[in-house]
Structures are given as structure tokens and as C-alpha cells.
Write an enzyme that holds these catalytic residues in place. Structure first.
Site, PDB file in Angstrom:
ATOM      1  N   ASP A 117     -26.244  27.365  79.267  1.00  0.00           N
ATOM      2  CA  ASP A 117     -26.772  27.558  77.917  1.00  0.00           C
ATOM      3  C   ASP A 117     -25.604  27.657  76.943  1.00  0.00           C
ATOM      4  OD1 ASP A 117     -29.514  27.591  78.590  1.00  0.00           O
ATOM      5  OD2 ASP A 117     -29.396  29.694  79.166  1.00  0.00           O
ATOM      6  N   ASP A 135     -33.870  22.750  76.792  1.00  0.00           N
ATOM      7  CA  ASP A 135     -34.863  23.648  76.197  1.00  0.00           C
ATOM      8  C   ASP A 135     -35.368  23.094  74.861  1.00  0.00           C
ATOM      9  OD1 ASP A 135     -34.400  25.433  78.333  1.00  0.00           O
ATOM     10  OD2 ASP A 135     -32.768  26.398  77.239  1.00  0.00           O
TER      11      ASP A 135
END
Length: 170
Positions: A117, A135
Site C-alpha cells: 500500500d 483498491d
């Protein structure tokens, strides 16, 4: 374009964006790891998520990352089956994006035991959990699914030929 090709194209787009951005962040941008302030509400950071969305259930899967990857792979396969069977192109594309994002995170989890991330949105000192382009693709796909569900479906039967309707008004 056929449903399978459209879903495959969306999946390919999502995977490519995800892989390229993660590679750039890990191998070029974040060497050494640090925070890059882009705007007053957006930073680039480097993090690794061993849990599900937003790090939930981290303790449950930290010892068995492949179990979570297998569950996510099954969900991805189900999304692709749904994408090919739907009759609406926007749903097919949306489901392809969602499947591509999910697949990108599955590959990350299998290769590294965690999902990379790097996108950090915040307001003052409150930070949304870091996320990645997979995402984003999942989120865009969900928004397209919702948007598409609000549009009326095109009828394949004309009003004049609809069962139970007479063309003559008497």
C-alpha cells in the site's frame, strides 16, 4: 466486443496499473522508504497490509497468507463468471475492474505475504488506511456497478410487438 474480452480487458488494465505503480513505488520512489507530501491531504507512503481491507483480521491471516489469497482468488473467479454472464457492458467492465484489482492484491499477497500500500489520504492528523491502485480499481468498479444499476436497462422487445399488446387501439 464479447463479454469475456471486455472483462479480460478491464482485468488486464487493472492488473497493469496495479503492478506498474507498486513496482515504481517499491523499486524507485521509496528507496529509502519515506513519506512524500503531494498535497495537504495526500501523501505517498510505503506500507504492507497482512490483513484484509484496511488491515482487518490481520491476526487471523498473518500465519496463513495463502489461505486469504485462496479465498480472494475464488472470489475473483466468481466475479469473472458474473462478468461474462451479465448482459450489460458497464457491469461486465466494472466486474472486470473489481476482479483485476482483487487479482493484483492476491498476487502481491502470494509473492510477498502482504499487500503493498502506498496511497495515504488524510485530514489533519487523521489518516485513512493506506491503499493502492488495485483498491482504486475495485472502488471504481463498484461505483460503475452502482451507477449502471441506476440506468434503466434497454428493452429488447419493442412496444408494438410486446406480448399482450395490440397494435390497434379501438
Amino acid at each position: 466486443m464479447g463479454r469475456a474480452a471486455l472483462a479480460g480487458a478491464a482485468l488486464f488494465i487493472a492488473l497493469t496499473i496495479d503492478f506498474v505503480t507498486k513496482w515504481l513505488i517499491v523499486n524507485i520512489v521509496m528507496i529509502p522508504p519515506h513519506m512524500i507530501k503531494i498535497t495537504p491531504f495526500f501523501n505517498l507512503v510505503l506500507g504492507f497490509n497482512t490483513g484484509v481491507s484496511f488491515g482487518m483480521f490481520r491476526e487471523l491471516f498473518v500465519e496463513q497468507p495463502l489461505l486469504l489469497a485462496a479465498i480472494m482468488a475464488a472470489i475473483t473467479a466468481g466475479l469473472l463468471v458474473w462478468a461474462v454472464r451479465t448482459t450489460r457492458r458497464i457491469e461486465t467492465f466494472a466486474l472486470g475492474l473489481i476482479a483485476g484489482g482483487a487479482a493484483g492484491n492476491v498476487v502481491d499477497r502470494v509473492r510477498h505475504g502482504a499487500v503493498t500500500d502506498f496511497l495515504d489520504l488524510h485530514v489533519g492528523d487523521w489518516h485513512w488506511p493506506a491503499f493502492n491502485m488495485a483498491d482504486v480499481m475495485i472502488t471504481v468498479g463498484v461505483v460503475l456497478l452502482i451507477t449502471g444499476s441506476l440506468w434503466p436497462a434497454r428493452s429488447t422487445v419493442s412496444i408494438a410487438k410486446a406480448p399482450g399488446r395490440s397494435r390497434f387501439v379501438g
